[in-house]
Design a protein around this motif. Structure first.
Motif, mmCIF file in Angstrom:
data_model
loop_
_atom_site.group_PDB
_atom_site.id
_atom_site.type_symbol
_atom_site.label_atom_id
_atom_site.label_comp_id
_atom_site.label_asym_id
_atom_site.label_seq_id
_atom_site.Cartn_x
_atom_site.Cartn_y
_atom_site.Cartn_z
ATOM 1 N N ILE A 37 -84.196 -47.440 84.851
ATOM 2 C CA ILE A 37 -85.184 -48.150 84.030
ATOM 3 C C ILE A 37 -84.980 -47.861 82.549
ATOM 4 O O ILE A 37 -84.854 -48.776 81.726
ATOM 5 C CB ILE A 37 -86.620 -47.780 84.470
ATOM 6 N N TYR A 38 -84.931 -46.572 82.171
ATOM 7 C CA TYR A 38 -84.804 -46.225 80.756
ATOM 8 C C TYR A 38 -83.390 -46.454 80.217
ATOM 9 O O TYR A 38 -83.224 -46.783 79.039
ATOM 10 C CB TYR A 38 -85.196 -44.759 80.534
ATOM 11 N N GLY A 39 -82.387 -46.244 81.061
ATOM 12 C CA GLY A 39 -81.016 -46.370 80.586
ATOM 13 C C GLY A 39 -80.443 -47.765 80.663
ATOM 14 O O GLY A 39 -79.625 -48.146 79.820
ATOM 15 N N LEU A 40 -80.869 -48.557 81.666
ATOM 16 C CA LEU A 40 -80.262 -49.867 81.885
ATOM 17 C C LEU A 40 -81.242 -51.027 81.788
ATOM 18 O O LEU A 40 -80.890 -52.101 81.297
ATOM 19 C CB LEU A 40 -79.591 -49.890 83.272
ATOM 20 N N LYS A 41 -82.465 -50.829 82.257
ATOM 21 C CA LYS A 41 -83.411 -51.943 82.364
ATOM 22 C C LYS A 41 -84.136 -52.223 81.053
ATOM 23 O O LYS A 41 -84.251 -53.377 80.647
ATOM 24 C CB LYS A 41 -84.436 -51.620 83.464
ATOM 25 N N MET A 42 -84.639 -51.177 80.391
ATOM 26 C CA MET A 42 -85.411 -51.367 79.162
ATOM 27 C C MET A 42 -84.501 -51.811 78.026
ATOM 28 O O MET A 42 -83.460 -51.212 77.784
ATOM 29 C CB MET A 42 -86.129 -50.075 78.776
ATOM 30 N N GLN A 43 -84.946 -52.839 77.304
ATOM 31 C CA GLN A 43 -84.176 -53.351 76.174
ATOM 32 C C GLN A 43 -84.500 -52.585 74.893
ATOM 33 O O GLN A 43 -83.612 -52.215 74.138
ATOM 34 C CB GLN A 43 -84.467 -54.848 75.974
ATOM 35 N N ASN A 44 -85.797 -52.368 74.656
ATOM 36 C CA ASN A 44 -86.233 -51.698 73.426
ATOM 37 C C ASN A 44 -86.739 -50.299 73.772
ATOM 38 O O ASN A 44 -87.916 -50.095 74.058
ATOM 39 C CB ASN A 44 -87.344 -52.508 72.744
ATOM 40 N N VAL A 45 -85.832 -49.325 73.761
ATOM 41 C CA VAL A 45 -86.197 -47.938 74.004
ATOM 42 C C VAL A 45 -86.665 -47.323 72.692
ATOM 43 O O VAL A 45 -85.964 -47.409 71.679
ATOM 44 C CB VAL A 45 -85.014 -47.141 74.591
ATOM 45 N N LYS A 46 -87.864 -46.736 72.698
ATOM 46 C CA LYS A 46 -88.427 -46.153 71.484
ATOM 47 C C LYS A 46 -87.634 -44.913 71.061
ATOM 48 O O LYS A 46 -86.871 -44.337 71.821
ATOM 49 C CB LYS A 46 -89.898 -45.789 71.721
ATOM 50 N N ASP A 47 -87.879 -44.509 69.816
ATOM 51 C CA ASP A 47 -87.165 -43.372 69.241
ATOM 52 C C ASP A 47 -87.411 -42.085 70.044
ATOM 53 O O ASP A 47 -86.489 -41.308 70.275
ATOM 54 C CB ASP A 47 -87.623 -43.179 67.786
ATOM 55 N N GLY A 48 -88.645 -41.890 70.483
ATOM 56 C CA GLY A 48 -88.966 -40.687 71.239
ATOM 57 C C GLY A 48 -88.490 -40.705 72.674
ATOM 58 O O GLY A 48 -88.495 -39.670 73.346
ATOM 59 N N GLN A 49 -88.053 -41.878 73.155
ATOM 60 C CA GLN A 49 -87.603 -42.004 74.539
ATOM 61 C C GLN A 49 -86.081 -41.936 74.672
ATOM 62 O O GLN A 49 -85.556 -42.145 75.761
ATOM 63 C CB GLN A 49 -88.105 -43.339 75.117
ATOM 64 N N TYR A 50 -85.397 -41.621 73.584
ATOM 65 C CA TYR A 50 -83.932 -41.633 73.601
ATOM 66 C C TYR A 50 -83.370 -40.591 74.570
ATOM 67 O O TYR A 50 -82.387 -40.849 75.280
ATOM 68 C CB TYR A 50 -83.407 -41.366 72.188
ATOM 69 N N PHE A 51 -83.977 -39.405 74.616
ATOM 70 C CA PHE A 51 -83.455 -38.308 75.430
ATOM 71 C C PHE A 51 -83.817 -38.429 76.916
ATOM 72 O O PHE A 51 -83.297 -37.661 77.723
ATOM 73 C CB PHE A 51 -83.970 -36.965 74.911
ATOM 74 N N ILE A 52 -84.725 -39.339 77.268
ATOM 75 C CA ILE A 52 -85.219 -39.411 78.641
ATOM 76 C C ILE A 52 -84.108 -39.686 79.653
ATOM 77 O O ILE A 52 -84.024 -38.996 80.675
ATOM 78 C CB ILE A 52 -86.365 -40.452 78.741
ATOM 79 N N PRO A 53 -83.217 -40.683 79.458
ATOM 80 C CA PRO A 53 -82.149 -40.896 80.457
ATOM 81 C C PRO A 53 -81.226 -39.695 80.618
ATOM 82 O O PRO A 53 -80.805 -39.372 81.737
ATOM 83 C CB PRO A 53 -81.399 -42.119 79.925
ATOM 84 N N TYR A 54 -80.909 -39.018 79.509
ATOM 85 C CA TYR A 54 -80.030 -37.847 79.576
ATOM 86 C C TYR A 54 -80.721 -36.686 80.290
ATOM 87 O O TYR A 54 -80.078 -35.951 81.065
ATOM 88 C CB TYR A 54 -79.605 -37.434 78.168
ATOM 89 N N LEU A 55 -82.019 -36.527 80.035
ATOM 90 C CA LEU A 55 -82.782 -35.501 80.750
ATOM 91 C C LEU A 55 -82.837 -35.819 82.239
ATOM 92 O O LEU A 55 -82.762 -34.915 83.085
ATOM 93 C CB LEU A 55 -84.198 -35.409 80.171
ATOM 94 N N ALA A 56 -82.965 -37.103 82.578
ATOM 95 C CA ALA A 56 -82.992 -37.506 83.985
ATOM 96 C C ALA A 56 -81.655 -37.238 84.669
ATOM 97 O O ALA A 56 -81.612 -36.835 85.838
ATOM 98 C CB ALA A 56 -83.353 -38.995 84.099
ATOM 99 N N VAL A 57 -80.545 -37.449 83.951
ATOM 100 C CA VAL A 57 -79.211 -37.150 84.513
ATOM 101 C C VAL A 57 -79.094 -35.661 84.805
ATOM 102 O O VAL A 57 -78.630 -35.244 85.885
ATOM 103 C CB VAL A 57 -78.098 -37.612 83.547
#
Length: 381
Positions: free
Chosen positions: A39-59
């Motif tokens: 969702i955060y890495g592939l699905k969302m088009q407009n990822v907010k500035d504070g959400q940048y680290f979320i996909p990497y944290l999920a990995v």
């Protein structure tokens, strides 16, 4: 030897509830973090500035939940017959590396949140620096996890009560292990400080802002009341003056000019008030978004501390107390193993936090499941 095999089989049966829990951790970690990455890495088009680290944290959490759960399962399935020294060393290396990666990303997020909330007029983390931070987190995780190859391995385990000797995956005693433990304790204290202090400052800043906003609202209400009372007083004074004195008659041209001036003034004041209201709405919306993202990461950090501190405590006791595991009973060992493996909860809790607190993430999940239900209905029809 027969007593060792018998006791090993008994401990394997005793650890069955822990095995089930570890399997659930692994399945939940893969499913939840995989959904976050999608969702955060592939699905969302407009990822907010504070959400940048979320996909990497999920990995990092996905790998940690799989590796740490499998490593824990090997420990419970071979409680006294862990003779695979290389498997033990690389198990500690990979589990420590993925855990450190999650910690460093959480620290980076805490610093980024502090800069976003408390230092809004200062320099912010650019995309270049965020990428450098991720590469640095990977490098530091590898450096700190590397010595575990030397400090951990397959070691003899002797029960004082049963007079039985076996082999477990544990810490190798020596000077290197003591130095490594000291470095780890200092690193843990620093990481906890970098996690706790920024969020405390953020909470203090938010409290001051809310207090200031309440005061400004009360002052605004007082001003409105005063303006209403002043308008009422001026209207009453005008009415008394109208009764006492005659108003001079104005020409039509003068009246039209004054009405045009009044209209221009009213339009300008209305335009300025509209702009101020729109600016206030945008500011409040941005502050709500910043506070919401900050709240999510504060909860994630709190869960990390609650899950990791028991493991850290057991590791310190294991280092300071000689024959720590040898002096425990079977039931105490089971309880300690449950507490020790509880840190994996940190790696599977984040998707649930996003589901509860992030409306965008929740909406994307609903859309995914609704699309799947619709496709299934089409195939059945």
């Amino acid at each position: 030897m027969d007593n060792t095999v018998y006791w090993n089989a008994y401990l394997v049966r005793l650890f069955i509830p822990l095995d089930i829990l570890l399997i659930l951790f692994m399945i939940t970690g893969v499913a939840g973090n995989g959904l976050v990455i999608y969702i955060y890495g592939l699905k969302m088009q407009n990822v907010k500035d504070g959400q940048y680290f979320i996909p990497y944290l999920a990995v990092a959490d996905l790998f940690a939940s799989v590796i740490c759960s499998l490593f824990g399962l090997l420990t419970t399935l071979m409680p006294l017959t862990y003779e695979f020294d290389i498997l033990c060393k690389f198990g500690w290396l990979l589990s420590s590396g993925t855990t450190f990666m999650s910690v460093f990303l959480l620290v980076s997020i805490a610093i980024q949140r502090y800069m976003k909330v408390c230092r809004r007029k200062g320099t912010m983390m650019t995309l270049k620096w965020k990428r450098i931070i991720i590469i640095g987190a990977v490098f530091l995780s590898a450096v700190l996890a590397g010595p575990s190859v030397v400090t951990y391995g397959s070691i003899p385990f002797k029960s004082i009560n049963r007079n039985v000797t076996g082999m477990i995956c544990g810490k190798i005693t020596g000077t290197v292990s003591i130095v490594y433990d000291i470095v780890m304790v200092v690193g843990v204290i620093l990481c906890c400080g970098f996690l706790i202090v920024p969020y405390c400052l953020i909470a203090l800043k938010t409290h001051r802002y809310l207090k200031k906003e309440v005061q400004s609202r009360s002052e605004l209400q007082k001003r409105r009341k005063n303006e209403k009372s002043e308008n009422q007083n001026t209207q009453s004074s005008i009415s008394t003056l109208d009764n006492e004195y005659s108003i001079p008659v104005q020409s039509n041209e003068q009246r039209s000019n004054e009405s045009v001036i009044d209209l221009d003034n009213n339009s300008l004041s209305n335009y300025s008030t509209i702009i101020k209201k729109q600016a206030m709405k945008i500011r409040k919306k941005n502050l709500r978004l910043i506070n919401k993202i900050t709240k999510i990461f504060m909860i994630i950090t709190l869960i990390f501390l609650l899950c990791s501190l028991p493991k850290i405590t057991i590791t310190i006791l294991e280092t300071l107390t000689p024959n720590f595991w040898e002096n425990t009973t079977d039931f105490e060992r089971l309880v300690l193993m449950f507490v020790h493996q509880g840190y994996i909860l940190n790696n599977i809790a984040n998707p649930f936090i996003y589901t509860f607190f992030d409306e965008t993430f929740k909406t994307e999940i609903k859309n995914i499941f609704s699309q799947r239900i619709c496709t299934r209905k089409r195939y059945t029809l």
